[in-house]
Design a protein around this motif. Structure first.
Motif, PDB file in Angstrom:
ATOM      1  N   VAL A  58     -14.389  -0.746   1.734  1.00 36.72           N
ATOM      2  CA  VAL A  58     -13.697  -1.626   2.668  1.00 36.72           C
ATOM      3  C   VAL A  58     -12.705  -2.458   1.868  1.00 36.72           C
ATOM      4  O   VAL A  58     -13.045  -3.032   0.834  1.00 36.72           O
ATOM      5  CB  VAL A  58     -14.676  -2.554   3.415  1.00 36.72           C
ATOM      6  N   THR A  59     -11.454  -2.499   2.318  1.00 39.18           N
ATOM      7  CA  THR A  59     -10.405  -3.272   1.648  1.00 39.18           C
ATOM      8  C   THR A  59      -9.962  -4.405   2.576  1.00 39.18           C
ATOM      9  O   THR A  59      -9.558  -4.162   3.707  1.00 39.18           O
ATOM     10  CB  THR A  59      -9.195  -2.388   1.306  1.00 39.18           C
ATOM     11  N   LYS A  60     -10.087  -5.641   2.094  1.00 38.39           N
ATOM     12  CA  LYS A  60      -9.648  -6.790   2.892  1.00 38.39           C
ATOM     13  C   LYS A  60      -8.142  -6.972   2.737  1.00 38.39           C
ATOM     14  O   LYS A  60      -7.625  -7.028   1.620  1.00 38.39           O
ATOM     15  CB  LYS A  60     -10.373  -8.057   2.449  1.00 38.39           C
ATOM     16  N   VAL A  61      -7.471  -7.033   3.862  1.00 36.25           N
ATOM     17  CA  VAL A  61      -6.020  -7.216   3.869  1.00 36.25           C
ATOM     18  C   VAL A  61      -5.705  -8.361   4.819  1.00 36.25           C
ATOM     19  O   VAL A  61      -6.566  -8.845   5.553  1.00 36.25           O
ATOM     20  CB  VAL A  61      -5.285  -5.931   4.302  1.00 36.25           C
ATOM     21  N   GLN A  62      -4.459  -8.797   4.803  1.00 38.13           N
ATOM     22  CA  GLN A  62      -4.027  -9.860   5.691  1.00 38.13           C
ATOM     23  C   GLN A  62      -4.084  -9.395   7.152  1.00 38.13           C
ATOM     24  O   GLN A  62      -3.781  -8.249   7.460  1.00 38.13           O
ATOM     25  CB  GLN A  62      -2.595 -10.282   5.342  1.00 38.13           C
ATOM     26  N   ALA A  63      -4.511 -10.282   8.038  1.00 35.99           N
ATOM     27  CA  ALA A  63      -4.577  -9.939   9.459  1.00 35.99           C
ATOM     28  C   ALA A  63      -3.170  -9.720  10.018  1.00 35.99           C
ATOM     29  O   ALA A  63      -2.269 -10.516   9.771  1.00 35.99           O
ATOM     30  CB  ALA A  63      -5.278 -11.052  10.229  1.00 35.99           C
ATOM     31  N   HIS A  64      -2.986  -8.621  10.769  1.00 36.95           N
ATOM     32  CA  HIS A  64      -1.665  -8.273  11.285  1.00 36.95           C
ATOM     33  C   HIS A  64      -1.742  -7.927  12.768  1.00 36.95           C
ATOM     34  O   HIS A  64      -2.777  -7.503  13.282  1.00 36.95           O
ATOM     35  CB  HIS A  64      -1.084  -7.085  10.518  1.00 36.95           C
ATOM     36  N   GLN A  65      -0.610  -8.088  13.432  1.00 35.15           N
ATOM     37  CA  GLN A  65      -0.515  -7.724  14.837  1.00 35.15           C
ATOM     38  C   GLN A  65      -0.194  -6.244  15.029  1.00 35.15           C
ATOM     39  O   GLN A  65      -0.510  -5.665  16.048  1.00 35.15           O
ATOM     40  CB  GLN A  65       0.564  -8.578  15.520  1.00 35.15           C
ATOM     41  N   GLU A  66       0.459  -5.660  14.046  1.00 36.87           N
ATOM     42  CA  GLU A  66       0.844  -4.250  14.131  1.00 36.87           C
ATOM     43  C   GLU A  66       0.656  -3.612  12.768  1.00 36.87           C
ATOM     44  O   GLU A  66       1.016  -4.198  11.744  1.00 36.87           O
ATOM     45  CB  GLU A  66       2.307  -4.143  14.569  1.00 36.87           C
ATOM     46  N   VAL A  67       0.087  -2.384  12.749  1.00 35.09           N
ATOM     47  CA  VAL A  67      -0.249  -1.731  11.483  1.00 35.09           C
ATOM     48  C   VAL A  67       0.142  -0.258  11.535  1.00 35.09           C
ATOM     49  O   VAL A  67      -0.041   0.409  12.553  1.00 35.09           O
ATOM     50  CB  VAL A  67      -1.759  -1.865  11.184  1.00 35.09           C
ATOM     51  N   GLN A  68       0.701   0.232  10.424  1.00 34.58           N
ATOM     52  CA  GLN A  68       0.933   1.669  10.242  1.00 34.58           C
ATOM     53  C   GLN A  68       0.125   2.134   9.037  1.00 34.58           C
ATOM     54  O   GLN A  68       0.188   1.513   7.967  1.00 34.58           O
ATOM     55  CB  GLN A  68       2.413   1.964   9.997  1.00 34.58           C
ATOM     56  N   THR A  69      -0.624   3.205   9.214  1.00 34.68           N
ATOM     57  CA  THR A  69      -1.396   3.796   8.127  1.00 34.68           C
ATOM     58  C   THR A  69      -0.694   5.075   7.689  1.00 34.68           C
ATOM     59  O   THR A  69      -0.563   6.018   8.478  1.00 34.68           O
ATOM     60  CB  THR A  69      -2.826   4.110   8.584  1.00 34.68           C
ATOM     61  N   ILE A  70      -0.241   5.107   6.431  1.00 30.36           N
ATOM     62  CA  ILE A  70       0.584   6.219   5.954  1.00 30.36           C
ATOM     63  C   ILE A  70      -0.145   6.925   4.813  1.00 30.36           C
ATOM     64  O   ILE A  70      -0.202   6.414   3.686  1.00 30.36           O
ATOM     65  CB  ILE A  70       1.964   5.717   5.473  1.00 30.36           C
ATOM     66  N   PHE A  71      -0.743   8.081   5.106  1.00 26.71           N
ATOM     67  CA  PHE A  71      -1.432   8.861   4.090  1.00 26.71           C
ATOM     68  C   PHE A  71      -0.433   9.692   3.295  1.00 26.71           C
ATOM     69  O   PHE A  71       0.578  10.155   3.834  1.00 26.71           O
ATOM     70  CB  PHE A  71      -2.458   9.792   4.721  1.00 26.71           C
ATOM     71  N   ALA A  72      -0.749   9.898   2.016  1.00 32.45           N
ATOM     72  CA  ALA A  72       0.036  10.821   1.192  1.00 32.45           C
ATOM     73  C   ALA A  72      -0.160  12.232   1.728  1.00 32.45           C
ATOM     74  O   ALA A  72      -1.204  12.548   2.301  1.00 32.45           O
ATOM     75  CB  ALA A  72      -0.405  10.727  -0.263  1.00 32.45           C
ATOM     76  N   PRO A  73       0.829  13.116   1.551  1.00 31.32           N
ATOM     77  CA  PRO A  73       0.697  14.488   2.062  1.00 31.32           C
ATOM     78  C   PRO A  73      -0.546  15.223   1.564  1.00 31.32           C
ATOM     79  O   PRO A  73      -1.089  16.065   2.283  1.00 31.32           O
ATOM     80  CB  PRO A  73       1.979  15.171   1.566  1.00 31.32           C
ATOM     81  N   ASP A  74      -1.026  14.911   0.342  1.00 34.50           N
ATOM     82  CA  ASP A  74      -2.228  15.579  -0.162  1.00 34.50           C
ATOM     83  C   ASP A  74      -3.508  14.885   0.299  1.00 34.50           C
ATOM     84  O   ASP A  74      -4.616  15.337  -0.031  1.00 34.50           O
ATOM     85  CB  ASP A  74      -2.199  15.689  -1.688  1.00 34.50           C
ATOM     86  N   GLY A  75      -3.389  13.784   1.054  1.00 36.75           N
ATOM     87  CA  GLY A  75      -4.552  13.097   1.612  1.00 36.75           C
ATOM     88  C   GLY A  75      -5.365  12.294   0.623  1.00 36.75           C
ATOM     89  O   GLY A  75      -6.453  11.822   0.946  1.00 36.75           O
ATOM     90  N   GLN A  76      -4.870  12.067  -0.593  1.00 42.35           N
ATOM     91  CA  GLN A  76      -5.670  11.406  -1.612  1.00 42.35           C
ATOM     92  C   GLN A  76      -5.329   9.931  -1.799  1.00 42.35           C
ATOM     93  O   GLN A  76      -5.962   9.238  -2.580  1.00 42.35           O
ATOM     94  CB  GLN A  76      -5.520  12.145  -2.941  1.00 42.35           C
ATOM     95  N   ALA A  77      -4.310   9.430  -1.104  1.00 39.45           N
ATOM     96  CA  ALA A  77      -3.940   8.016  -1.195  1.00 39.45           C
ATOM     97  C   ALA A  77      -3.363   7.584   0.148  1.00 39.45           C
ATOM     98  O   ALA A  77      -2.915   8.422   0.943  1.00 39.45           O
ATOM     99  CB  ALA A  77      -2.936   7.782  -2.322  1.00 39.45           C
ATOM    100  N   VAL A  78      -3.389   6.285   0.392  1.00 42.36           N
ATOM    101  CA  VAL A  78      -2.936   5.775   1.680  1.00 42.36           C
ATOM    102  C   VAL A  78      -2.237   4.436   1.491  1.00 42.36           C
ATOM    103  O   VAL A  78      -2.563   3.656   0.591  1.00 42.36           O
ATOM    104  CB  VAL A  78      -4.129   5.620   2.663  1.00 42.36           C
ATOM    105  N   LEU A  79      -1.227   4.182   2.331  1.00 36.17           N
ATOM    106  CA  LEU A  79      -0.537   2.906   2.374  1.00 36.17           C
ATOM    107  C   LEU A  79      -0.795   2.273   3.732  1.00 36.17           C
ATOM    108  O   LEU A  79      -0.666   2.933   4.765  1.00 36.17           O
ATOM    109  CB  LEU A  79       0.966   3.089   2.167  1.00 36.17           C
ATOM    110  N   VAL A  80      -1.176   1.001   3.745  1.00 37.63           N
ATOM    111  CA  VAL A  80      -1.386   0.256   4.985  1.00 37.63           C
ATOM    112  C   VAL A  80      -0.254  -0.762   5.091  1.00 37.63           C
ATOM    113  O   VAL A  80      -0.180  -1.712   4.323  1.00 37.63           O
ATOM    114  CB  VAL A  80      -2.756  -0.448   4.992  1.00 37.63           C
ATOM    115  N   TRP A  81       0.637  -0.537   6.057  1.00 37.95           N
ATOM    116  CA  TRP A  81       1.827  -1.380   6.252  1.00 37.95           C
ATOM    117  C   TRP A  81       1.582  -2.258   7.478  1.00 37.95           C
ATOM    118  O   TRP A  81       1.487  -1.774   8.596  1.00 37.95           O
ATOM    119  CB  TRP A  81       3.047  -0.476   6.432  1.00 37.95           C
TER     120      TRP A  81
END
Length: 351
Positions: A58-81
């Protein structure tokens, strides 16, 4: 997954705002990321290895109203925008933005990606080796990070808000569309060098073809109801096609899919454009309504110079003023001085 679409499993996350599966690297490994807003932002990561029954981390991040979850094409990493529509600090009209990186497979790594101001675009390269971020106040800064979330290159600051990476991850486009002027920079990602430039005003659609050597831009209806246009550029910014569609309504345009037909090719020798630094022409100041013939006449009269003479000291006499004669002024000052001296002597002799 069943043929009759029967319910197989239910995943439960409290106050869920966003949910995304990773791209599947193999049949036995798949990640899911669920984002919860309250009471603070939390990204839950689960794995198909145990049927998504337990949280891997579990990764604690800042509370947001809108979120995009962007996985790397190989599925081994992710960006939470994440984005909040209001900025608590009052610094930005566009709200608060933040970006978090998590690597799902070993070596695992999690943390915030340093950004400033608004985040305009985030893209993974198709080979999953790196990702790019454009953020900040315009002119915005474009940065490149490796698969471990470490910064590896700075493309500098410019008026850009769009990232487009070709299918082979070797050519990059950084562009300024929307409310920007439509400037496009072409980069060689392997050598980290700029190889071309062009302008595509009012662009609505922008995409690479499957060969990774042609870029399509289009001005489309209904966002732009006039001057609809299709343009195709080479990977170095050279225009290959300009098809005017101003007499009709262009709604969409795409390259025809040709999967597996092309292979990666380096830039053709001689195709890279040398950056031309054009200096702005310098013109002498010319007052409004003054003709060039009059300027030439004045130059001849003043001895062929247009430079302004150095100002003289306050008490230094000059003969440039019409009707002014320094010799007469000296005599007048001498008479005035003698008269004042005689008056002083008379006052001293008075009883």
């Amino acid at each position: 997954k069943t043929e009759d679409f029967a319910l197989v499993q239910t995943l439960s996350f409290p106050d869920i705002v966003s949910f995304e599966f990773s791209t599947q690297a193999d049949d036995n490994f798949l990640f899911a990321c669920a984002y919860s807003k309250a009471p603070e932002g939390v990204a839950h990561f689960t794995s198909s290895q145990d049927g998504f029954k337990s949280k891997k981390w579990v990764t604690k991040v800042q509370a947001h109203q809108e979120v995009q979850t962007i996985f790397a094409p190989d599925g081994q990493a992710v960006l939470v925008w994440g984005q909040n529509f209001e900025d608590s600090s009052g610094k930005s009209y566009y709200g608060e933005h933040s970006l978090y990186f998590s690597r799902c497979k070993a070596p695992k790594k999690h943390g915030a990606v340093p950004t400033s101001g608004q985040i305009f675009d985030v893209k993974w390269t198709p080979d999953s080796n790196s990702f790019l971020v454009i953020s900040g106040f315009q002119p915005a800064q474009a940065l490149m990070y490796n698969s471990m979330g470490e910064q590896v290159y700075d493309f500098g600051k410019n008026y850009r808000n769009t990232i487009k990476i070709c299918p082979f991850s070797n050519f990059l486009v950084l562009a300024g569309f929307g409310n920007l002027s439509g400037e496009i920079d072409f980069w060689d990602l392997k050598k980290k060098s700029k190889i071309g430039f062009c302008k595509a005003h009012c662009t609505v659609i922008c995409e690479w073809d499957e060969s990774g050597r042609k870029l399509l831009t289009a001005v489309c209806h209904p966002r732009m109801r006039i001057d609809n246009l299709i343009s195709i550029y080479k990977y170095n910014g050279d225009m290959l096609l300009k098809d005017d569609k101003s007499k009709t309504e262009l709604y969409d345009v795409k390259f025809r899919p040709l999967p597996g037909l092309f292979k990666e090719r380096p830039p053709t020798p001689g195709a890279i454009k040398a950056e031309e630094k054009k200096e702005k022409p310098r013109f002498a100041f010319q007052p409004k309504g003054q003709s060039s013939d009059f300027s030439n006449f004045m130059k001849k009269t003043m001895g062929g110079t247009t430079s302004v003479s150095k100002p003289k000291a306050k008490d230094e006499p000059t003969s440039d003023i019409p009707g002014y004669f320094p010799e007469q002024k000296k005599k007048k000052n001498k008479r005035r001085k003698k008269k004042n001296q005689d008056n002083d002597n008379q006052l001293l002799q008075m009883p």
